[in-house]
Scaffold this motif. Sequence first.
Motif, PDB file in Angstrom:
ATOM      1  N   SER A 283      -0.393   0.091   2.860  1.00 20.64           N
ATOM      2  CA  SER A 283      -1.293   1.260   2.940  1.00 20.64           C
ATOM      3  C   SER A 283      -0.886   2.253   1.851  1.00 20.64           C
ATOM      4  O   SER A 283       0.200   2.147   1.269  1.00 20.64           O
ATOM      5  N   THR A 284      -1.751   3.239   1.609  1.00 20.20           N
ATOM      6  CA  THR A 284      -1.455   4.241   0.569  1.00 20.20           C
ATOM      7  C   THR A 284      -0.279   5.137   0.982  1.00 20.20           C
ATOM      8  O   THR A 284       0.356   5.761   0.137  1.00 20.20           O
ATOM      9  N   LYS A 285       0.018   5.165   2.304  1.00 20.74           N
ATOM     10  CA  LYS A 285       1.114   6.009   2.805  1.00 20.74           C
ATOM     11  C   LYS A 285       2.454   5.600   2.200  1.00 20.74           C
ATOM     12  O   LYS A 285       3.312   6.438   1.954  1.00 20.74           O
ATOM     13  N   LYS A 288       2.651   7.326  -1.060  1.00 19.98           N
ATOM     14  CA  LYS A 288       2.697   8.789  -0.907  1.00 19.98           C
ATOM     15  C   LYS A 288       4.083   9.283  -0.485  1.00 19.98           C
ATOM     16  O   LYS A 288       4.550  10.318  -0.923  1.00 19.98           O
ATOM     17  N   LYS A 289       4.731   8.516   0.391  1.00 23.87           N
ATOM     18  CA  LYS A 289       6.068   8.897   0.871  1.00 23.87           C
ATOM     19  C   LYS A 289       7.088   8.985  -0.267  1.00 23.87           C
ATOM     20  O   LYS A 289       8.114   9.638  -0.139  1.00 23.87           O
TER      21      LYS A 289
END
Length: 404
Positions: A283-285, A288-289
């Motif tokens: 996922s894009t998360k 991002k993290k």
Amino acid sequence: MRLHRNLVFAVIDTLHSIFNEDKYADKEISKTLKRDKRWGSRDRGFIAETTYDIVRWKRLYEEIAEVKPPYSRPNLFRLFTVWATLKGIEIPDWKQFEDTPTRRIKGRFDELSKITKYRESIPDWLDELGNKELGKLWDKEISALNEQAQVVLRTNTHQTTPKKLQQILDEEFIATKTLKDYPEALELYERADVFKTEAFKKGLFEVQDASSQKIAHVMDLKPGMRVIDTCAGAGGKSLHISALLENKGQVIAMDIYGNKLKELKRRAKRAGAHNIETREIDSTKVIKKLHHSADRVLIDAPCSGLGVLRRNPDAKWKLNPEFIEKIKKTQEDILKEYSKMVKPGGKLIYATCSILPSENQDQIQKFLLTPEGENFELEQDEKILAHKSGYDGFYYSVLSNSKQ
């Protein structure tokens, strides 16, 4: 050289899977080689090298043999006949080889060798693209990419030194030479199955082309850094990065394919690389993290793979212009998204195993004009062409994040 029926038939069966069932050459050859335990190294070498040869020169051979895909079994034998005749191998008196027109084969070869697309055995579209992007260099480059690749090892400096590894391999009857400008590289004088050696089982080396070994060195790595390898795959470069960091700091190896990361974990364990952590990009998360957190971010981008045709000759027949356009869009998107993980003062390294400027320097120039690229400056880049280096075609660029 005398042809043996069971070896020739093994080649024909493998070619059927590759050409008619669209299977990958390396996997099919590997499967075939496990078929008969009585085959010695010479037998296995004949099957692998003959199959790769016919895959590499498919267009030239089919033109000479006057056959078209999908190939019937007799047509596969015709392709084999062309290969054997051009190699000067006597054709046996088998019914599969009846009426071999030896003289006509040689005449057609001489005739077709004057035309690049036949001489280098490539599709029309690839010849046009190569000429458009590389101009005068294309003929030399495609010729170099049709040569058989050397076997190059990368010494695992977690465990040993190139000098010690050379001595260990000597004891296993594998002679190697060091390569100037490639500190951990050893090149084999003769092809051998290095995966069966004790040295490999102990994790003393990996097989990695010399051009690919350049990438970790241009990253300007220092022990203790956090490095993200964003398209790590099975981790050849992650392992090299880990060794240059001396097992200190952190290597985050990421990929969208979890099965490749499992293979990387196995390789890291064997290599004694303890500072590698794997993360699947599901996922894009995940990205991002890690925004603004890494000293170095490596984007070993998905690409056409045209620089590694010597080791993947079947890619010539699997690639198409639509795929290359699609992959260029992917490269653009990856550059924009993954560059966000570089912290201020850090560096972004973009690499491909392609020789096309449109996948390489053009992508970097485009990226630098985007909002995501405005804080980056191009420090250095290199276009590695096979006909000049003698190794795989490659490209890398190093960009520094000047934002403080």
